[in-house]
Write a protein that holds these residues in place. Structure first.
Motif, PDB file in Angstrom:
ATOM      1  N   CYS A 295       0.849  -1.197   0.000  1.00 56.80           N
ATOM      2  CA  CYS A 295       0.000   0.000   0.000  1.00 56.80           C
ATOM      3  C   CYS A 295       0.883   1.244   0.000  1.00 56.80           C
ATOM      4  O   CYS A 295       1.768   1.372  -0.845  1.00 56.80           O
ATOM      5  N   HIS A 311      -6.355   6.118  -2.473  1.00 58.34           N
ATOM      6  CA  HIS A 311      -6.940   4.779  -2.443  1.00 58.34           C
ATOM      7  C   HIS A 311      -6.833   4.013  -3.771  1.00 58.34           C
ATOM      8  O   HIS A 311      -6.432   2.839  -3.763  1.00 58.34           O
ATOM      9  N   GLU A 314      -3.329   2.863  -4.089  1.00 58.87           N
ATOM     10  CA  GLU A 314      -3.059   1.798  -3.114  1.00 58.87           C
ATOM     11  C   GLU A 314      -3.633   0.470  -3.586  1.00 58.87           C
ATOM     12  O   GLU A 314      -3.006  -0.584  -3.424  1.00 58.87           O
ATOM     13  N   TRP A 315      -4.831   0.513  -4.148  1.00 57.42           N
ATOM     14  CA  TRP A 315      -5.421  -0.725  -4.667  1.00 57.42           C
ATOM     15  C   TRP A 315      -4.546  -1.298  -5.783  1.00 57.42           C
ATOM     16  O   TRP A 315      -4.343  -2.511  -5.869  1.00 57.42           O
ATOM     17  N   GLY A 318      -1.599  -2.893  -4.261  1.00 59.39           N
ATOM     18  CA  GLY A 318      -2.001  -4.175  -3.685  1.00 59.39           C
ATOM     19  C   GLY A 318      -2.164  -5.253  -4.738  1.00 59.39           C
ATOM     20  O   GLY A 318      -1.767  -6.415  -4.530  1.00 59.39           O
TER      21      GLY A 318
END
Length: 364
Positions: A295, A311, A314-315, A318
């Motif tokens: 992340c 976000h 970060e996804w 991931g």
């Protein structure tokens, strides 16, 4: 927050780097590992007109009601107010608030719709009693202490104070906030513990904007993704300049560099970035070979974490981390070996593309 990094002995950095270290246009003059972005204890509310759901006056309300942040550039006044620092210009900017209004209120952004989770009008009648809004605003950013690099007791103390700030914001909204009709307070605002899944109505965990960051094989700098810095380094026209191309790209992202007020006294640092890639080298620690960050703890700086922390990015990180672990296990390779050999890297990039992962921006 990158809690595994100290537990595994993985080298990492925190806070802000010195400009002499990174040569970044917006970096601090001096390094400060304790200069970290604010975190927030979010909460959800709905609004029931004509009802009174005022909470008990928070213990620390007197402190937060009168609190004026000490920052550079200066904050325009009290934190609990509808005037804040505009992130991009650094100038005072007025916000609006009206639980029954539209996107704007008297020409200003209506904070009610800013992070509205449920717009009741879009559902069947009686599905919801009213709109539900998530309160994650400048007014409940907590920057009087860190969660990283401190003792457990100090961390818990800051979380407790951050909760008091959020509850004080709610109480201020219910009792003292100016209304469009000239009155004060919105007592119909109702805290929703059922939405948060907690007894106190606040989020289960803090919203953390800045993590420990691995000391990586490759660190993304402002010159790679920042519009102004990239233009200076490449000497390309500002209207056509693009972010650095990473041959080991494993994802893409796009968001402005957005640093919230920090514990070191910095006000917003907010400026334009360019649509960027996620380099595999930023996911690889310099020494440890069996740990993959997934992340906001990848190899960025304090500055570039401002666009990689969002976000959707970060996804993407991931996704890349999960694919990397799977591919490495199946091929019986270390993640570092995959990056160091061109054919293996290309095979991995082909693999993640087949999973639907974009690794480069399509040229228009």
């Amino acid at each position: 927050m990158g809690d595994l990094l100290p537990l595994t002995g993985t080298e990492f950095v925190t806070g802000s780097e010195a400009q002499s270290e990174t040569d970044e246009l917006h970096a601090s003059e001096m390094a400060d590992p304790h200069n970290q972005q604010a975190f927030t204890m979010c909460f959800a509310v709905d609004h029931l007109a004509g009802e009174d759901h005022t909470i008990e006056r928070p213990v620390d309300y007197a402190f937060w009601r009168n609190f004026v942040p000490e920052m550079t550039p200066a904050w325009p006044g009290r934190l609990l107010d509808f005037t804040y620092t505009h992130p991009r210009s650094g100038q005072p900017k007025r916000l609006g608030f009206n639980p029954t209004g539209g996107r704007t209120q008297d020409g200003a952004l209506n904070l009610w719709t800013y992070r509205r989770m449920i717009h009741a009008a879009q559902f069947e009648p009686e599905t919801f009693e009213g709109d539900i809004s998530l309160i994650n605003w400048p007014q409940n950013d907590y920057f009087l202490g860190n969660l990283i690099g401190v003792s457990e007791n100090e961390s818990r103390r800051h979380i407790k104070r951050a909760k008091q700030l959020s509850l004080s914001l709610l109480y201020w909204l219910q009792t003292e906030a100016p209304r469009p009709d000239g009155g004060t307070g919105f007592p119909g605002l109702r805290l929703r513990p059922d939405i948060m899944g907690t007894e106190d109505g606040l989020a289960k965990t803090p919203y953390v904007r800045e993590s420990r960051r691995i000391l990586a094989e490759f660190t993304v700098l402002e010159e790679h993704v920042g519009h102004e810095n990239r233009t200076m380094v490449t000497r390309q026209d500002a209207s056509t300049v693009r972010a650095a191309v990473f041959q080991d790209s494993v994802g893409v992202g796009s968001y402005g560099i957005d640093l919230h007020p920090s514990t070191g006294g910095n006000n917003y640092i907010d400026f334009q970035s360019l649509p960027f890639q996620i380099p595999l080298g930023a996911l690889l620690p310099v020494r440890v070979t069996n740990l993959i960050p997934a992340c906001k703890n990848i190899g960025t700086t304090h500055i570039t974490s401002g666009c990689y922390r969002l976000h959707p990015v970060e996804w993407g990180i991931g996704e890349a981390a999960g694919c990397l672990a799977s591919f490495a296990l199946n091929e019986k390779l270390s993640p570092h070996d995959i990056r160091r050999t061109v054919s293996r890297l290309e095979n991995f990039q082909t693999f993640i593309r087949k999973q639907g992962v974009e690794i480069q921006w399509r040229q228009s």
